[in-house]
Design an enzyme around this catalytic site. Structure first.
Site, PDB file in Angstrom:
ATOM      1  N   SER A   1      -8.750  82.160  20.998  1.00  0.00           N
ATOM      2  CA  SER A   1      -7.727  82.173  19.956  1.00  0.00           C
ATOM      3  C   SER A   1      -7.813  83.441  19.115  1.00  0.00           C
ATOM      4  O   SER A   1      -8.890  84.007  18.916  1.00  0.00           O
ATOM      5  CB  SER A   1      -7.884  80.945  19.062  1.00  0.00           C
ATOM      6  OG  SER A   1      -9.158  80.922  18.501  1.00  0.00           O
TER       7      SER A   1
ATOM      8  N   TRP B   1     -13.900  64.450  21.572  1.00  0.00           N
ATOM      9  CA  TRP B   1     -13.100  64.602  20.350  1.00  0.00           C
ATOM     10  C   TRP B   1     -11.862  63.709  20.335  1.00  0.00           C
ATOM     11  O   TRP B   1     -10.906  63.951  19.607  1.00  0.00           O
ATOM     12  CB  TRP B   1     -12.750  66.087  20.137  1.00  0.00           C
ATOM     13  CG  TRP B   1     -13.973  66.890  19.794  1.00  0.00           C
ATOM     14  CD1 TRP B   1     -15.222  66.405  19.523  1.00  0.00           C
ATOM     15  CD2 TRP B   1     -14.073  68.313  19.677  1.00  0.00           C
ATOM     16  NE1 TRP B   1     -16.097  67.443  19.263  1.00  0.00           N
ATOM     17  CE2 TRP B   1     -15.425  68.614  19.343  1.00  0.00           C
ATOM     18  CE3 TRP B   1     -13.179  69.368  19.812  1.00  0.00           C
ATOM     19  CZ2 TRP B   1     -15.884  69.924  19.155  1.00  0.00           C
ATOM     20  CZ3 TRP B   1     -13.642  70.667  19.617  1.00  0.00           C
ATOM     21  CH2 TRP B   1     -14.965  70.941  19.292  1.00  0.00           C
TER      22      TRP B   1
ATOM     23  N   CYS C   1     -20.309  76.151  22.144  1.00  0.00           N
ATOM     24  CA  CYS C   1     -20.793  76.590  20.843  1.00  0.00           C
ATOM     25  C   CYS C   1     -21.323  75.404  20.072  1.00  0.00           C
ATOM     26  O   CYS C   1     -21.478  74.329  20.639  1.00  0.00           O
ATOM     27  CB  CYS C   1     -19.680  77.300  20.080  1.00  0.00           C
ATOM     28  SG  CYS C   1     -18.164  76.375  19.979  1.00  0.00           S
TER      29      CYS C   1
ATOM     30  N   GLU D   1     -22.855  80.427  21.982  1.00  0.00           N
ATOM     31  CA  GLU D   1     -23.195  80.789  20.606  1.00  0.00           C
ATOM     32  C   GLU D   1     -24.631  81.302  20.512  1.00  0.00           C
ATOM     33  O   GLU D   1     -25.534  80.674  21.021  1.00  0.00           O
ATOM     34  CB  GLU D   1     -23.035  79.558  19.730  1.00  0.00           C
ATOM     35  CG  GLU D   1     -23.416  79.780  18.296  1.00  0.00           C
ATOM     36  CD  GLU D   1     -23.240  78.509  17.502  1.00  0.00           C
ATOM     37  OE1 GLU D   1     -22.136  77.954  17.522  1.00  0.00           O
ATOM     38  OE2 GLU D   1     -24.207  78.080  16.879  1.00  0.00           O
TER      39      GLU D   1
ATOM     40  N   HIS E   1     -18.120  82.234  12.217  1.00  0.00           N
ATOM     41  CA  HIS E   1     -18.138  81.264  11.122  1.00  0.00           C
ATOM     42  C   HIS E   1     -18.627  81.883   9.823  1.00  0.00           C
ATOM     43  O   HIS E   1     -18.635  81.227   8.790  1.00  0.00           O
ATOM     44  CB  HIS E   1     -18.990  80.059  11.498  1.00  0.00           C
ATOM     45  CG  HIS E   1     -18.493  79.369  12.734  1.00  0.00           C
ATOM     46  ND1 HIS E   1     -17.395  78.551  12.713  1.00  0.00           N
ATOM     47  CD2 HIS E   1     -18.899  79.415  14.012  1.00  0.00           C
ATOM     48  CE1 HIS E   1     -17.164  78.104  13.937  1.00  0.00           C
ATOM     49  NE2 HIS E   1     -18.061  78.617  14.755  1.00  0.00           N
TER      50      HIS E   1
HETATM   51  N1  GLN Z   1     -10.746  78.720  23.081  1.00  0.00           N
HETATM   52  C1  GLN Z   1     -11.011  78.109  21.829  1.00  0.00           C
HETATM   53  C2  GLN Z   1     -10.669  79.092  20.716  1.00  0.00           C
HETATM   54  O1  GLN Z   1     -10.866  80.234  20.880  1.00  0.00           O
HETATM   55  C3  GLN Z   1     -12.452  77.687  21.696  1.00  0.00           C
HETATM   56  C4  GLN Z   1     -12.732  76.997  20.396  1.00  0.00           C
HETATM   57  C5  GLN Z   1     -14.113  76.420  20.243  1.00  0.00           C
HETATM   58  O2  GLN Z   1     -14.996  76.742  20.982  1.00  0.00           O
HETATM   59  N2  GLN Z   1     -14.314  75.573  19.285  1.00  0.00           N
HETATM   60  O3  GLN Z   1     -10.224  78.719  19.688  1.00  0.00           O
HETATM   61 ZN    ZN Z   2     -16.593  77.970  20.269  1.00  0.00          ZN
END
Ligand code: GLN
Ligand code: ZN
Length: 760
Positions: A436, A564, A646, A668, A697
C-alpha cells in the site's frame, strides 16, 4: 440457583463513542471533564444493558480509557521514570503519555510498547519493570467506578488482572527473574482487597489467563504461593482463566485457595469433567459457555443438554458466563439495521450474548418451560441455519474433495530462481515496497462518495486508475525495482477481499477494539467460500500496462483472512481456510495469465495464529504451510511468489516459514534492530528475503547510512544475493512526505551497496 455473571463488556460503546471522545480529547476539542463524562455514559449504558438482561453480577473495572493492562499498571504505580507523576496519583496526562507518547498537551515522550493480547487482535500496553521495581497503589479509578455503580444500585464484581499474569506480560530492562518482585507486588493486591472490602465488595474477579499457557515449574509454584498469600477470609476470589484449557496446569489450579474458578468451556469443554473432579470441595465453578470470541447465536437446546448433568452435580456451585470478556465481540446486534435478515438472526453480539447467559440459567433453574418461547424460536433458527442454501455450495465441496489431484509442490527453488531472473532481470539487492501507498483523505473520500452515491462506479474506477497512475509515476521517479499498484481501492486488506468473495458478509457496525481508539470490523464467514469473479486483476494489470518494471500483485492470504474474521462455527477452521485458499489460488493463476510475474500473498496474521499451547504449534504450522502452497503453487516456475509477514517475532518459527517455499519473503525486522537476524545464525534461509529496513510504525525516517548498516549486518549472515531492500510493512498510514524521503534513502543505499559489492 445458578448464578450468572460476565467477565467484561466492550468498552467502546455501541456507536464507538469512546473512540470519538478520545480522539476529540487528544485533538484538544473537548476537555478532561467532558471526556470523563463520555466514559461515565458508556459505563452506565453497559451496566444498564447487563442489568436489564438479568445478570446477577455486573463487572466493574472492565471499562478502560485505553487498555486494562495499562489500568493495572497505573493502579500498581509501575510508571517508567521517563514519565513524571505529580502527586501520587497517575493523572490522565501521564496515562495517555504512557499509551501514546503524548497527551493532548505537554511533552512527547517515547510511549510504552504495545503488543497483542494472547491470540487476539487486541493490543495491550506492555508494563516495564526493573529489578528494583516498587509498587504502590497509584490510581483510584476502580474504586471510583465501584462507587459509581453502587450509587446506581448495581451489584458489581470488580475485575483486575492477577499478579502472575501481570508479571508474565511485562517486560524488563534486562533479564532477571520477574518472580523476585512478587512479594512486593502482592502487598499492593492486599491493599486493594482491604479497600474493596471497605466499599462493601463481596467478590473480586482476578484474571489469570496465563494459566492456559505452558508454564515453567517456578511459575506454577509461584501461583500456589501467591494465592495462599492473598487468600482473604472476607473477600471471595473468582479466579478466571480463558482462551483455552488449563492443560498441565489443571491440577494445581483446582487446588488453589480461591472461592471460585472460571474456565473456558468453549475452547475446551473436554476439560470440564476433570476440573469438576479435581476442584476443592465447595469451590464454585464458573463455566464460560457463551463464546466471547465469536458472533454466533448459541444452540440453547444443545447447550442445556451439556449443562444439565453439571447442574446436577454442582447445584448452586455452578455459575455461568461468557468464555472470556466480551471485549472481543461487537457490542449490539440491534444496531445492524441494514444487515440481511436471514443472516442477522444467526448472530449474537455482546448484548445478545448476555441474554443467552441468563436464558441458560433460567432454564436450568426453573426448567425449560420457563423459556419455552425463546427455546422454540432458537431451535427454529438453528435448524434453518443448518439447512440454509446460503451456507452450502456443492461446487465448493466438490472441488475441495479433489484437492489431492492438484500439484502443490513447485520445482526446486534453484530452478525457479534461474527462470525468474531471466524474466525479471533484477539487480543485486532489489528494492520494493510491501503493497500500500498512503491512503490520503481524498482516497478515503472516493470510497465514501461511492458508497453514498456521490460518485458512480465508472467515475470511481476512473479516479482509482488516476491514483494508480500517480503511484506508478512516483515509483518510476524513485527508481524502485519491483512496483506495486498501491492498494488505493482497498479500505482494509481483509475487508476488501471479504467483500468480493462469496461466503463472507460485512456488518455496518460490528466494531471491536484493536488498541486505544482504534477499532476493527472483522468480516463474518457464514458459508462455503468461493470466488465468483476476479478481484484484483483489472487494477494490477492496469498498473502493469503503465510501466516496463514488474508490478507485484498483492493479495491477502488465507490465514490472515481467517484470523481477522469471525469464522463460521459449523465447519472446522481447517476446511474454511482450505476453501479460502482455493479461491485465492484461482486469483493467483489469473494474475499470472494477465501478465503479472510477481505475486505477493500477505500473511501478517501468521504469527498471531500460532496456538498458545506448545503442543498444538507443529500442527498449526503444518497446516499453514499447506494453505500457503495451495494458494501459490498453481503458477509457472518463472513467476515469483512473495509473502509478507509482520507484527511480532518469528525467530522460533523461521524454519516453518521457509517451508512455505515462497521465492521471496518480506518480514518485519527494523523495529527490533534486526533481532530476527539471530535466527539466521543457526538457520540458513534457503530463498530470498527482505528484512524491512524502514519501520513504518514509527515516525522516524531511516537515513542512508542506517539502511546500509542494517543490510551490511544482514549480509554477514545471509548471502547478499538473497537479500531485498524494502520497508517492513505497507505505507498506508504514512504521509507522502515521509514515504518519499524514506524510499529515496532506501534506493540510494541500494545503489551504494551495489557498487560496494560489485567492487568486492
Ligand atoms: N499489503 C499490505 C499493505 O501494504 C500489507 C499490510 C500488512 O502487512 N499489515 O498494506
Ligand atoms: Zn505488514
Amino acid at each position: 440457583m445458578i448464578t450468572t455473571h460476565s467477565l467484561g463488556f466492550p468498552r467502546i460503546g455501541a456507536h464507538r463513542q469512546l473512540k470519538f471522545a478520545l480522539e476529540a480529547y487528544w485533538k484538544g476539542e473537548i476537555n478532561e471533564t467532558e471526556l470523563a463524562k463520555k466514559g461515565q455514559q458508556i459505563r452506565h449504558e453497559n451496566w444498564g444493558i447487563q442489568a436489564n438482561s438479568g445478570l446477577d453480577w455486573l463487572p466493574v473495572g472492565d471499562f478502560s480509557w485505553y487498555d486494562h493492562v495499562l489500568d493495572m499498571t497505573t493502579m500498581l504505580g509501575v510508571i517508567p521514570s521517563r514519565f513524571k507523576v505529580k502527586n501520587d496519583q497517575v493523572d490522565f496526562a501521564t496515562y495517555f503519555q504512557m499509551a501514546r507518547g503524548q497527551a493532548p498537551y505537554g511533552d512527547k515522550i517515547r510511549p510504552c510498547e504495545m503488543t497483542k493480547w494472547f491470540d487476539t487482535n487486541y493490543h495491550y500496553i506492555v508494563p516495564e519493570l526493573n529489578q528494583a521495581q516498587s509498587f504502590q497503589l497509584s490510581s483510584f479509578k476502580l474504586f471510583d467506578e465501584i462507587n459509581e455503580a453502587h450509587a446506581l444500585g448495581y451489584k458489581v464484581k470488580p475485575v483486575i488482572l492477577g499478579p502472575l499474569s501481570y508479571l508474565w506480560l511485562s517486560k524488563t530492562n534486562f533479564p532477571f527473574d520477574k518472580l523476585s518482585l512478587l512479594t512486593r507486588l502482592i502487598k499492593v493486591y492486599q491493599e486493594i482487597f482491604t479497600k474493596l472490602l471497605s466499599l462493601g465488595i463481596k467478590w473480586i474477579q482476578i484474571d489469570e489467563p496465563i494459566l492456559v499457557l505452558d508454564l515453567p515449574e517456578s511459575w506454577r509454584e509461584a501461583f500456589v504461593k501467591t494465592y495462599h498469600a492473598i487468600e482473604h477470609e472476607k473477600l471471595n476470589i473468582l479466579l478466571t482463566t480463558y482462551f483455552g484449557g488449563l492443560g498441565e496446569n489443571l491440577e494445581f489450579t483446582c487446588q488453589l485457595p480461591v472461592t471460585g474458578l472460571h474456565v473456558d468451556a468453549v475452547r475446551s469443554f473436554e476439560q470440564i469433567s476433570k476440573v469438576v473432579e479435581k476442584l476443592r470441595p465447595n469451590v464454585i465453578l464458573s463455566l464460560g459457555i457463551i463464546d466471547g470470541r465469536n458472533v454466533w447465536k448459541i444452540d440453547l437446546k444443545r447447550t442445556l443438554h451439556k449443562l444439565k448433568p453439571l447442574k446436577q452435580t454442582l447445584e448452586d456451585k455452578l455459575w455461568i458466563a461468557g468464555s472470556c470478556s466480551f471485549l472481543h465481540c461487537p457490542v449490539d446486534l440491534d444496531t445492524e439495521i441494514t444487515l440481511d435478515k436471514e443472516l442477522k438472526q444467526w448472530l449474537a453480539f455482546s448484548k445478545q450474548k448476555t441474554r443467552e447467559i441468563v436464558y441458560l440459567a433460567k432454564a436450568l433453574n426453573e426448567g425449560e418451560d420457563a423459556i419455552a418461547d425463546v427455546l422454540a424460536e432458537n431451535q427454529r433458527i438453528i435448524r434453518e441455519k443448518q439447512h440454509s442454501s446460503r451456507i452450502h455450495n456443492s461446487e465448493v465441496k466438490k472441488r475441495c474433495k479433489k484437492i489431492n489431484e492438484l500439484k502443490l509442490e513447485r520445482n526446486p527453488y534453484a530452478m525457479r530462481r534461474k527462470l525468474q531472473q531471466e524474466v525479471l532481470k533484477l539487480p543485486l539487492l532489489p528494492t520494493t515496497t510491501v503493497g500500500s501507498f498512503p491512503q490520503t483523505s481524498s482516497i478515503r473520500k472516493l470510497r465514501s462518495d461511492l458508497k453514498n452515491g456521490m460518485l458512480n462506479i465508472v467515475e470511481y474506477e476512473e479516479c482509482i486508475r488516476q491514483e494508480i497512475q500517480k503511484v506508478i509515476e512516483k515509483q518510476e521517479k524513485l527508481g524502485l525495482d519491483v512496483f506495486v499498484h498501491g492498494e488505493s481501492e482497498r479500505s482494509d486488506m481483509v475487508e476488501y477481499f471479504a467483500e468480493q468473495l462469496e461466503g463472507f458478509i460485512l456488518t455496518t457496525n460490528g466494531w471491536v477494539q484493536s488498541y486505544g481508539s482504534r477499532c476493527v470490523k472483522p468480516p463474518i464467514i457464514y458459508g462455503d467460500i468461493s470466488r465468483s469473479h476476479s478481484i484484483t486483476i483489472s487494477w494490477i494489470a492496469y498498473a502493469q500496462s503503465l510501466t516496463y518494471k514488474p508490478v507485484k500483485g498483492v493479495l491477502t492470504g488465507p490465514i490472515t483472512m481467517l484470523m481477522w474474521s469471525f469464522v463460521r462455527d459449523n465447519q472446522s477452521r481447517y476446511k474454511t481456510a482450505e476453501q479460502i485458499a482455493l479461491a485465492l489460488r484461482d486469483e493467483v493463476i489469473e494474475l499470472e495469465q494477465a501478465g503479472i510475474n510477481v505475486i505477493q500473498i500477505d500473511e501478517p496474521a501468521f504469527r498471531e495464529g500460532l496456538p498458545l499451547c506448545e503442543k498444538q504449534r507443529a500442527g498449526y504450522l503444518k497446516e499453514a504451510i499447506y494453505f500457503f502452497k495451495l494458494v501459490s503453487s498453481g503458477v509457472k516456475d518463472s513467476t515469483q511468489i512473495h509473502t509478507h509477514m509482520c507484527y511480532s517475532k518469528f525467530n522460533e518459527i523461521i524454519n516453518a516459514i521457509a517451508e512455505m517455499d515462497a521465492d521471496v519473503i518480506s518480514i518485519e525486522a527494523s523495529r527490533s534492530n534486526m533481532e530476527l537476524l539471530e535466527a539466521f545464525k543457526n538457520f540458513s534461509y534457503p530463498n530470498e528475503i527482505g528484512l524491512g529496513v524502514y519501520d513504518v510504525h514509527s515516525l522516524r525516517i531511516p537515513s542512508v547510512r542506517e539502511i546500509k548498516k542494517l543490510i551490511e549486518k544482514a549480509s554477514t549472515l545471509i548471502s547478499i544475493e538473497k537479500l531485498w531492500i524494502n520497508p517492513d510493512c505497507g505505507l498506508k498510514t504514512r504521509a507522502w512526505s515521509d514515504v518519499d524521503k524514506a524510499l529515496k534513502n532506501m534506493v540510494k543505499s541500494a545503489n551504494l551497496l551495489r557498487k560496494q559489492y560489485v567492487k568486492n
